[in-house]
Design an enzyme around this catalytic site. Structure first.
Site, PDB file in Angstrom:
ATOM      1  N   CYS A 638       0.820  -1.206   0.000  1.00  0.00           N
ATOM      2  CA  CYS A 638       0.000   0.000   0.000  1.00  0.00           C
ATOM      3  C   CYS A 638       0.856   1.259   0.000  1.00  0.00           C
ATOM      4  CB  CYS A 638      -0.915   0.000   1.219  1.00  0.00           C
ATOM      5  SG  CYS A 638      -2.351  -1.068   1.043  1.00  0.00           S
ATOM      6  N   HIS A 689      -8.598   5.424  -3.114  1.00  0.00           N
ATOM      7  CA  HIS A 689      -8.890   6.160  -1.888  1.00  0.00           C
ATOM      8  C   HIS A 689      -9.635   7.458  -2.180  1.00  0.00           C
ATOM      9  CE1 HIS A 689      -5.748   3.376  -0.582  1.00  0.00           C
ATOM     10  NE2 HIS A 689      -6.295   3.476   0.602  1.00  0.00           N
TER      11      HIS A 689
END
Length: 749
Positions: A638, A689
């Site tokens: 990530c 996101h």
């Protein structure tokens, strides 16, 4: 001697800030109503800290999204497109944090990166060439006055200019020193205004000082702070560091005209040696002695012995870092008393500081005796069989055969995938229906059979949809899972789970790290049931989805009575059993996520391998070393900075690695080429996101940019992370655009 903390959790005891902010995003409350929520939380937190007996209370540690982003807005360090768009200041703020797509324009979110060695993510500011750096915001002043109105004198907190420059993106052909003069002027204005408002202290956070510093770095620090320290405008300045030690600059640092210096004695034990060697009598040492990143009770006897040896005249007892990184309080937990007594969350750490203070100042023995009793006997029993298994691990247990190049050729034949194979990272939206059904099952309101039928239908629907849009390697969606680490921990011995132990990861996103209580081993198969079911529903390949041992460790609250290495090997053996079970049940592609690989990487390069990578990378290899060469091992990472550990990542010996690249302009690919990276790669082609939907053309441009840097035979096409936090419409639109773009590029090449 007095007490303080560096910062306090801001999301609220029951995540009030998260839920109310998300209501604002949905248009269910107004900006004024959201502001009132923030004010109520700040009041509650200030009063709580004051009532606990803490002497110096911070302010401006609150944020609606991220304090680094707050600093950028305070100082007008903003891209032109956000300054000119017709949005309110608050909506501009959220647009930079999470993106905006609407009738007034299209704003991409600024990149996110991990905050040093934590799981907190900050929004990366950008200094542009013609940046007009000046004080335009009022948040730091407003919150100081807000507390003062409540009768609470606070110490405002602000990210220091050196760290701000170190962690920001700089425009091409610029360097940090180019912005020093304007930053100095802005900070001097902040000093003057705070002094006028009645502030006594200002805390300047400079955690970048605990990293390896070059002579140029120190020259920049001096360029910034010499003029600032000459014009403090009546304020006392606290230079606050955390997450490590200041060995590179200690001697010079303590000679500068700071009134207080904050040092971390938990993650920076060398700071203790430095202070023992001498500390100026006229300065105040803010000693970080209570761990702000873990949830175990402080060992008073050990702490007191260390503090009493410090040759310091003016001492403030503090936390090692902000309490942002631990849950709010143990008061809402249901652990048995014999377990709960070992834990200290944020509120309880306030009590630890005050108890340590009264022991030292007043000689009170009762809290010391009670604490000694807590540590008088071992907390858990050792799993001797597991310890013996780890002791007998040999080099061949960490080595997969044949070599990657041979496996790559074999797997291309076996899988026969098209160029630029498309896939996702694993999870699909965790809708309200999914969460409510899981909660009903947990409350025993529906039977196991009913719950399984629901999960099967979810999997079937999404498998069919993936086939319809043309994804090449499918996923089952992980609808049976809550948090990725908690789900695995629930099926491992040695784990405990809090009811309300939420910690902010970024913005409104919280995580609830499980607690490693004892030795860890697998109790039963964890993912085999639903991975096998999904594979039986389709002729396409379905990935088995696992979380890797290092990420499980890094996203848990780890033990402090054994080493991180030993915990990682325990977890690796448990996940290895799961990998072998998936293989035995016909799962041919297995993704072992190491999203948090970098998280505990020491901040000093000299410690990277000896203290971390020398056991973290082998722990991952141990997980997959025994599978057949026709099994394709994927991993995923990530938001973080990986360019400087590319060689270590290649040593993980996975077959495919996917990672975030959409917010970082694909710069990581240049480093992959420079280091002749062997593993096949899936750079994320869009940002999950952010709620905005990337167009097919936008994804096309990204794929073409990737292919300009990476051979087409090595590239996979995927989003940059899992999709559990996204809504169904945006997920489907984005993935349809992704597969459409991949098809167009295949025709072009």
């Amino acid at each position: 001697m007095t007490t303080t903390i560096i910062g306090f959790p801001r999301i609220g005891e029951f995540r009030e800030l998260k839920f109310q902010t998300e209501k604002y995003f949905r248009g269910e409350i107004t900006e004024n109503e959201l502001a009132a929520v923030g004010a109520d939380l700040r009041k509650k937190h200030w009063q709580l800290v004051k009532d606990s007996g803490i002497d110096q209370i911070p302010s401006n540690d609150f944020s609606f999204y991220d304090t680094t982003l707050d600093t950028a807005f305070l100082l007008n360090i903003l891209p032109k497109e956000i300054q000119t768009i017709d949005l309110s200041p608050l909506d501009k703020y959220f647009a930079l944090a999470r993106g905006y797509q609407g009738e007034k324009g299209d704003i991409k979110a600024r990149p996110m990166k991990k905050w040093f060695n934590t799981n907190y993510h900050y929004i990366v500011p950008k200094f542009e060439k013609d940046a007009d750096i000046k004080v335009v915001g009022t948040k730091i002043f407003d919150e100081f006055q807000e507390a003062k109105t409540l009768g609470i004198q606070t110490r405002p907190v602000l990210l220091g200019p050196f760290t701000l420059l170190q962690i920001s993106e700089l425009a091409e052909d610029t360097e940090p020193a180019d912005f020093a003069a304007e930053l100095v002027a802005a900070y001097q204005e902040i000093f003057a205004t705070l002094n006028e408002l009645g502030a006594e202290w200002l805390q300047l956070d400079e955690p970048a000082l605990v990293k390896d510093l070059s002579s140029q770095d120190w020259a920049l620090f001096q360029q910034l702070y010499h003029p600032l320290l000459q014009q403090k405008n009546g304020l006392k300045l606290l230079l606050q560091t955390y997450f490590g030690d200041v060995r590179d600059v200690y001697t010079d640092l303590v000679q500068l005209d700071f009134d207080g210096i904050g040092l971390d004695f938990v993650e920076g034990p060398k700071n203790y040696e430095l202070v023992i060697g001498g500390f100026p009598a006229e300065k105040t040492l803010f000693a970080g002695i209570v761990n702000g990143k873990n949830i175990w009770r402080n060992h008073y006897e050990q702490t007191l012995k260390a503090v009493q040896k410090l040759p310091v005249e003016n001492l403030v007892l503090s936390t090692s870092c902000s309490l942002l990184h631990v849950p709010f309080t143990t008061e809402n937990e249901t652990f048995a008393p014999e377990i709960l007594k070992h834990f200290a969350f944020a509120k309880e750490k306030l009590t630890e500081l005050t108890e340590l203070n009264v022991i030292l100042k007043e000689g009170q023995q009762t809290p010391l005796i009670e604490n000694q009793q807590l540590f008088a006997s071992p907390r858990t029993e050792e799993n001797q069989a597991l310890a013996e298994k780890i002791a007998h691990l040999a080099p061949q247990d960490f080595t997969r055969k044949p070599a990657f190049s041979d496996r790559e050729k074999l797997q291309r034949t076996v899988f026969d995938l098209p160029l630029l194979p498309t896939t996702t990272i694993g999870s699909f939206p965790q809708t309200r229906e999914v969460k409510q059904t899981r909660a009903k099952f947990k409350r025993q309101e529906i039977s196991a059979e009913e719950y399984d039928q629901f999960l099967a239908q979810q999997i079937n629907d999404w498998l069919q949809w993936q086939e319809e849009i043309g994804l090449d390697v499918l996923v089952h969606g992980e609808f049976e899972r809550n948090d990725m680490v908690e789900y695995f921990g629930q099926n491992l011995s040695g784990y405990l789970f809090s009811q309300n132990g939420w910690v902010q990861s970024y913005g409104t996103r919280g995580v609830k790290p499980p607690i490693i209580w004892g030795d860890v081993s697998r109790k039963k198969p964890i993912t085999v049931k639903w991975s096998t079911y999904a594979q039986q529903q389709t002729d396409k390949v379905v990935k088995g989805m696992l979380t890797g041992p290092v990420t499980i460790l890094n996203w848990s609250f780890p033990r402090e009575d054994i080493s991180l290495k030993e915990s990682a090997l325990q977890l690796a053996l448990a996940i290895q059993e799961e990998v072998l079970d998936l293989e035995a049940n016909g799962i041919r592609v297995i993704q072992i996520d190491e999203a948090a690989l970098r998280e505990k990487l020491p901040l000093r390069k000299s410690d990277w391998y000896s203290e971390y990578l020398d056991w973290a990378i082998p722990a991952f290899r141990l997980v997959h070393s025994r599978v057949q060469p026709t099994i394709q091992i994927h991993t995923h990472m990530c938001y973080s900075e990986f360019t400087d550990i590319i060689s270590a990542i290649d040593q993980m010996d996975a077959d495919v690695i996917s990672f975030e690249a959409s917010r970082s302009n694909l710069t990581i690919l240049d480093e992959l080429n420079a280091q002749r990276f062997q593993t096949e790669v899936g750079p994320g082609v869009y940002d999950i996101h952010s709620p905005r939907v990337p167009s097919t053309e936008e994804i096309l441009q990204t794929i073409r940019a990737i292919l300009a840097k990476v051979p087409k035979e090595k590239v996979w096409i995927n989003p940059d992370c899992g999709l559990k936090t996204r809504g169904i419409p945006e997920t489907r639109d984005s993935l349809q655009n992704l597969t459409a773009a991949a098809k167009i590029v295949r025709e072009e090449i």
